[in-house]
Write a protein that holds these residues in place. Sequence first.
Motif, short mmCIF file in Angstrom:
data_model
loop_
_atom_site.label_atom_id
_atom_site.label_comp_id
_atom_site.label_asym_id
_atom_site.label_seq_id
_atom_site.Cartn_x
_atom_site.Cartn_y
_atom_site.Cartn_z
N ALA A 157 1.00 -1.53 -0.10
CA ALA A 157 0.50 -0.26 -0.24
C ALA A 157 0.27 1.20 0.21
O ALA A 157 1.61 1.56 0.57
N PRO A 158 0.07 2.53 -0.38
CA PRO A 158 0.83 3.88 -0.94
C PRO A 158 1.44 3.96 1.25
O PRO A 158 0.38 3.95 1.84
N ALA A 159 2.69 4.74 0.77
CA ALA A 159 3.30 5.10 2.34
C ALA A 159 2.52 6.29 2.38
O ALA A 159 1.82 7.12 1.85
N GLU A 160 2.28 6.28 3.97
CA GLU A 160 1.21 7.65 4.74
C GLU A 160 1.74 8.04 5.79
O GLU A 160 2.69 7.35 6.42
N ARG A 161 1.75 9.68 5.73
CA ARG A 161 2.15 10.09 6.83
C ARG A 161 1.83 10.08 7.67
O ARG A 161 0.67 10.26 8.08
N VAL A 162 2.06 9.92 9.76
CA VAL A 162 1.64 10.04 10.66
C VAL A 162 2.64 11.02 11.12
O VAL A 162 3.31 10.81 11.27
N ARG A 163 2.08 11.86 11.98
CA ARG A 163 2.54 13.27 12.96
C ARG A 163 2.09 12.41 14.33
O ARG A 163 1.41 11.68 14.94
N VAL A 164 3.30 12.08 15.37
CA VAL A 164 3.70 12.84 16.25
C VAL A 164 3.88 13.21 17.45
O VAL A 164 5.64 13.92 16.73
N LEU A 165 2.84 13.69 18.29
CA LEU A 165 3.13 15.15 18.66
C LEU A 165 3.85 14.85 20.33
O LEU A 165 3.34 13.94 20.82
N LEU A 166 4.83 15.18 20.90
CA LEU A 166 5.88 14.74 22.25
C LEU A 166 5.48 16.69 22.51
O LEU A 166 5.97 17.80 22.00
#
Length: 241
Positions: A157-166
């Motif tokens: 599957a196409p890669a997806e962007r995931v945001r991780v907030l610290l």
Amino acid sequence: MIKLALTHSGYEVGTASDGAEGLEMFGDGSAWDLVLLDQRMPGLTGIDVLREIFKRNPESKLILITAFGTIDSALEAIQAGASDFLRKPFTADTLRTAVKSALERPEGGMQSFPVGMVCREFTHANINGFTFELEKEDYDEGSGDIVCIFQVSKADAPAERVRVLLPAYVMELVMAYSDTEEMPCGARFWQALTEEALANYLWQNAELPDNNVLRIEDLSSSLQHWVDSVLTVPLIEEHAV
């Protein structure tokens, strides 16, 4: 049940009741494209069998089926050669995704990465069929928060962007818990913490977070264990050998 699910998807599957029988069937590994190996079995442990499999055939592709979730257990498996992990319990869809991802992974897998940096090794692992790479980091000078953006891939599957907030307050909790004002490796430590949080989420849920955003809300017990582990294992930058 694993055999039924994979056979239904068109794979040819052989089974063994324990590690000794499995190694006898495995031979030199030339007849097998992939091994699914339980971590806990009667007789030989999964790690023992894993080590013998990679001793016989270093290019083997193997999925370790386990319920572990700690960095030290992951490190032991990675050092023994594992690069693909499937967390119990799992659905048939998660199983098929993990198998497809493992089969599509280039030969050599984790063997091509240095083991020195514990947290990064787990990042390169195939977790429930997911792999991910840090794309960039943003720092909010006003709030002090850090946002790490990852490219997360699943099978073909196409890669997806995931945001991780610290958030800044979580970083303060970590420093207070560690009784230090400066963490090892500086900014790399905080990047690694977001990697660990994302790995844990994929490990526990086998799916992306809602709206592809993961917010680290507090210093959970699993993150406390991770901090304890990395503070006792030297985190080194990659270097030429």
